[in-house]
Design a protein around this motif. Structure first.
Motif, PDB file in Angstrom:
ATOM      1  N   ASP A 104     -65.713  32.813  98.094  1.00  0.00           N
ATOM      2  CA  ASP A 104     -64.972  33.052  96.961  1.00  0.00           C
ATOM      3  C   ASP A 104     -63.741  32.306  97.127  1.00  0.00           C
ATOM      4  OD1 ASP A 104     -63.810  34.385  94.785  1.00  0.00           O
ATOM      5  OD2 ASP A 104     -62.863  35.911  95.757  1.00  0.00           O
ATOM      6  N   PRO A 105     -63.699  30.966  96.854  1.00  0.00           N
ATOM      7  CA  PRO A 105     -62.707  29.883  97.007  1.00  0.00           C
ATOM      8  C   PRO A 105     -61.417  30.349  95.975  1.00  0.00           C
ATOM      9  CG  PRO A 105     -64.532  28.935  96.129  1.00  0.00           C
ATOM     10  CD  PRO A 105     -65.055  30.311  96.417  1.00  0.00           C
ATOM     11  N   LYS A 106     -60.206  30.276  96.315  1.00  0.00           N
ATOM     12  CA  LYS A 106     -58.976  30.362  95.586  1.00  0.00           C
ATOM     13  C   LYS A 106     -58.187  29.352  95.716  1.00  0.00           C
ATOM     14  CE  LYS A 106     -59.693  35.299  95.356  1.00  0.00           C
ATOM     15  NZ  LYS A 106     -59.013  36.882  95.541  1.00  0.00           N
ATOM     16  N   PRO A 107     -57.390  29.100  94.617  1.00  0.00           N
ATOM     17  CA  PRO A 107     -56.389  27.772  95.008  1.00  0.00           C
ATOM     18  C   PRO A 107     -55.436  28.189  96.239  1.00  0.00           C
ATOM     19  CG  PRO A 107     -56.659  28.215  92.779  1.00  0.00           C
ATOM     20  CD  PRO A 107     -57.428  29.185  93.308  1.00  0.00           C
ATOM     21  N   GLU A 108     -55.102  29.397  96.137  1.00  0.00           N
ATOM     22  CA  GLU A 108     -54.145  29.754  97.222  1.00  0.00           C
ATOM     23  C   GLU A 108     -54.576  29.686  98.774  1.00  0.00           C
ATOM     24  OE1 GLU A 108     -55.093  33.752  95.102  1.00  0.00           O
ATOM     25  OE2 GLU A 108     -54.807  31.508  94.584  1.00  0.00           O
ATOM     26  N   ASN A 109     -55.893  29.753  98.735  1.00  0.00           N
ATOM     27  CA  ASN A 109     -56.312  29.598 100.157  1.00  0.00           C
ATOM     28  C   ASN A 109     -57.144  28.283 100.499  1.00  0.00           C
ATOM     29  OD1 ASN A 109     -56.001  32.534 100.530  1.00  0.00           O
ATOM     30  ND2 ASN A 109     -57.960  33.080  99.613  1.00  0.00           N
ATOM     31  N   MET A 110     -56.740  27.517  99.542  1.00  0.00           N
ATOM     32  CA  MET A 110     -57.196  26.025  99.716  1.00  0.00           C
ATOM     33  C   MET A 110     -56.802  25.333 101.063  1.00  0.00           C
ATOM     34  SD  MET A 110     -58.712  23.442  98.091  1.00  0.00           S
ATOM     35  CE  MET A 110     -58.519  23.914  96.335  1.00  0.00           C
ATOM     36  N   HIS A 140     -48.639  21.191 102.839  1.00  0.00           N
ATOM     37  CA  HIS A 140     -48.217  22.109 101.894  1.00  0.00           C
ATOM     38  C   HIS A 140     -49.621  22.270 100.915  1.00  0.00           C
ATOM     39  CE1 HIS A 140     -44.320  21.243 103.517  1.00  0.00           C
ATOM     40  NE2 HIS A 140     -44.273  22.439 103.320  1.00  0.00           N
ATOM     41  N   HIS A 141     -49.561  23.255 100.113  1.00  0.00           N
ATOM     42  CA  HIS A 141     -50.528  23.320  98.946  1.00  0.00           C
ATOM     43  C   HIS A 141     -49.773  22.892  97.558  1.00  0.00           C
ATOM     44  CE1 HIS A 141     -51.904  26.953 101.119  1.00  0.00           C
ATOM     45  NE2 HIS A 141     -53.150  26.604 100.818  1.00  0.00           N
ATOM     46  N   LEU A 187     -53.849  20.465 105.942  1.00  0.00           N
ATOM     47  CA  LEU A 187     -54.028  19.579 107.287  1.00  0.00           C
ATOM     48  C   LEU A 187     -53.804  20.585 108.519  1.00  0.00           C
ATOM     49  CD1 LEU A 187     -51.678  16.481 106.686  1.00  0.00           C
ATOM     50  CD2 LEU A 187     -54.132  16.742 106.897  1.00  0.00           C
ATOM     51  N   GLU A 188     -53.024  21.651 108.255  1.00  0.00           N
ATOM     52  CA  GLU A 188     -52.972  22.333 109.647  1.00  0.00           C
ATOM     53  C   GLU A 188     -54.359  23.116 110.006  1.00  0.00           C
ATOM     54  OE1 GLU A 188     -50.553  25.992 111.620  1.00  0.00           O
ATOM     55  OE2 GLU A 188     -49.869  25.419 109.335  1.00  0.00           O
ATOM     56  N   ASP A 189     -55.253  23.405 108.931  1.00  0.00           N
ATOM     57  CA  ASP A 189     -56.558  23.907 109.144  1.00  0.00           C
ATOM     58  C   ASP A 189     -57.568  22.776 109.928  1.00  0.00           C
ATOM     59  OD1 ASP A 189     -56.353  26.325 107.963  1.00  0.00           O
ATOM     60  OD2 ASP A 189     -56.499  25.230 105.869  1.00  0.00           O
ATOM     61  N   LEU A 190     -57.260  21.552 109.603  1.00  0.00           N
ATOM     62  CA  LEU A 190     -57.942  20.249 110.271  1.00  0.00           C
ATOM     63  C   LEU A 190     -57.544  20.236 111.593  1.00  0.00           C
ATOM     64  CD1 LEU A 190     -59.893  17.846 110.173  1.00  0.00           C
ATOM     65  CD2 LEU A 190     -57.943  16.665 109.151  1.00  0.00           C
ATOM     66  N   TYR A 191     -56.151  20.447 111.844  1.00  0.00           N
ATOM     67  CA  TYR A 191     -55.734  20.340 113.011  1.00  0.00           C
ATOM     68  C   TYR A 191     -56.215  21.305 114.177  1.00  0.00           C
ATOM     69  CZ  TYR A 191     -51.905  20.705 116.787  1.00  0.00           C
ATOM     70  OH  TYR A 191     -51.401  20.832 117.875  1.00  0.00           O
TER      71      TYR A 191
END
Length: 295
Positions: A173-179, A217-218, A182-186
Motif C-alpha cells: 500500500d504505497p503512499k507518498p508520505e512513506n516514500m 527529505h520527502h 536516502l536514510e532508508d538506503l543508508y
C-alpha cells in the motif's frame, strides 16, 4: 550557392531567425520535425542563454505546453517570475525539497496511461530504473576520480538494496508520505554487512545525517504550474552536480506524467556540460535526452 533550403511551417511554429541566403523567416514547430531535440552551441557571451529565453517566451505565448528549466547559474528565474511561473530553489538553506528516491506512484495505480507501443511499465521496470539512477547518484557522492566508475560489486550491492527497499514499499500500500528517502538506503547498506556496502554507506553519512542532508527529505515541490524553474545557484560544484543529476530525475518524472496526460513539455538544461564529467551521470543524461525525444 544556387539553392536555398526554406523552413517555414504553420501552426505552433516558432521564430528561429532569418535564412542566411534568402533572408526569409525561419518558422519551425520542432514537435513536427524528425527529432525535436535542440542543442544551443556558441562561444562565451554570444547569447546562448538569451536565445533559450527568447524561445521559452515564444513557447509560452504560442503553445499550451509546459516548460521546465534547470538553471545552475540563476539566469532564468527573473523571466519565470515575469511569466508567473514557479521557482524552486535548491540549496543547503532551502525549504524546497526534491527526494532522489522518488518514484511515480501514478504508474502503479494507473498503468494504462503509461502504455508505450503496447507495453506498460511494471514495478520491476520502475525498480530497475531507480537502481540505475541511484548507482550514478552514489558515484557522484563517493567523489571517485575523473573517468572512474563504480565496480561491479558496488553496483550489485546498490541494486540489491534498492530492490529490497522498493519491493517492501511498493507491494505494501504505497503512499507518498512513506516514500523511501536516502536514510532508508543508508540503513539497507549497513544491514548488508559487507565492507564495500559500508564504504558506500560512509559516503552517504554527510548527505543523510551531516550538514548536506538536503536530499534526505520527502519531496514537497509540485509541478502544477505551467512554467517551473529549478535554481541551483549558490551550491558548491560537487553538490551542484548531485543537484543537477537529481533534477534530471525530477524532470523525467514530470515529463512522463505530462505525456500520460497528453501534454508536451519543453525542458531546458543550462550548463549541461557539468553532467558530462562523470561516466554514469553522462550515461544517465543520454538516456534522459532520448526519453525527451520520444515524449
Amino acid at each position: 550557392p544556387f539553392t536555398t533550403q526554406e523552413l517555414f511551417q504553420g501552426g505552433e511554429a516558432l521564430y528561429y531567425g532569418l535564412n542566411a541566403l534568402s533572408n526569409n523567416m525561419i518558422m519551425v514547430d520542432r514537435k513536427r520535425l524528425k527529432n525535436p531535440n535542440g542543442l544551443i552551441l556558441g562561444t562565451p557571451g554570444i547569447g546562448k542563454s538569451f536565445s533559450a529565453k527568447r524561445e521559452i517566451l515564444n513557447v509560452f505565448l504560442i503553445t499550451n505546453d509546459d516548460i521546465i528549466v534547470c538553471d545552475p547559474e540563476g539566469e532564468y528565474f527573473p523571466l519565470v517570475h515575469a511569466l508567473n511561473g514557479q521557482v524552486v530553489k535548491i540549496s543547503a538553506k532551502s525549504t524546497d525539497y526534491i527526494n532522489p528516491m522518488d518514484v511515480n506512484l501514478d504508474v502503479i495505480y494507473h498503468p494504462e496511461k503509461y502504455r508505450i507501443n503496447g507495453d506498460v511499465e511494471d514495478i520491476d521496470t520502475i525498480i530497475a530504473d531507480k537502481s540505475e539512477f541511484i548507482a550514478s547518484f552514489c558515484e557522484l557522492i563517493m567523489k571517485k576520480p575523473q573517468n572512474a566508475e563504480l565496480d561491479g560489486d558496488e553496483v550489485s550491492i546498490i541494486d540489491h538494496c534498492i530492490k529490497d527497499i522498493y519491493e517492501e514499499y511498493l507491494f505494501n500500500d504505497p503512499k507518498p508520505e512513506n516514500m523511501p528517502i536516502l536514510e532508508d538506503l543508508y540503513n539497507a547498506l549497513l544491514k548488508h554487512k559487507n565492507p564495500k556496502a559500508e564504504r558506500i554507506a560512509n559516503s552517504l553519512v554527510l548527505y543523510v545525517h551531516g550538514s548536506q542532508n538536503y536530499f534526505n527529505h520527502h519531496t514537497n515541490v509540485q509541478t502544477s504550474n505551467r512554467v517551473v524553474c529549478i535554481v541551483l545557484k549558490g551550491m558548491g560544484e560537487n553538490l551542484r552536480k548531485i543537484a543537477m543529476h537529481t533534477t534530471n530525475e525530477f524532470v523525467t518524472a514530470a515529463v512522463n506524467a505530462n505525456h500520460a496526460e497528453g501534454v508536451a513539455t519543453w525542458c531546458y538544461f543550462d550548463e549541461f556540460h557539468i553532467l558530462l564529467r562523470d561516466p554514469l551521470t553522462a550515461s544517465y543524461f543520454v538516456a534522459v535526452w532520448k526519453m525527451l525525444r520520444k515524449k
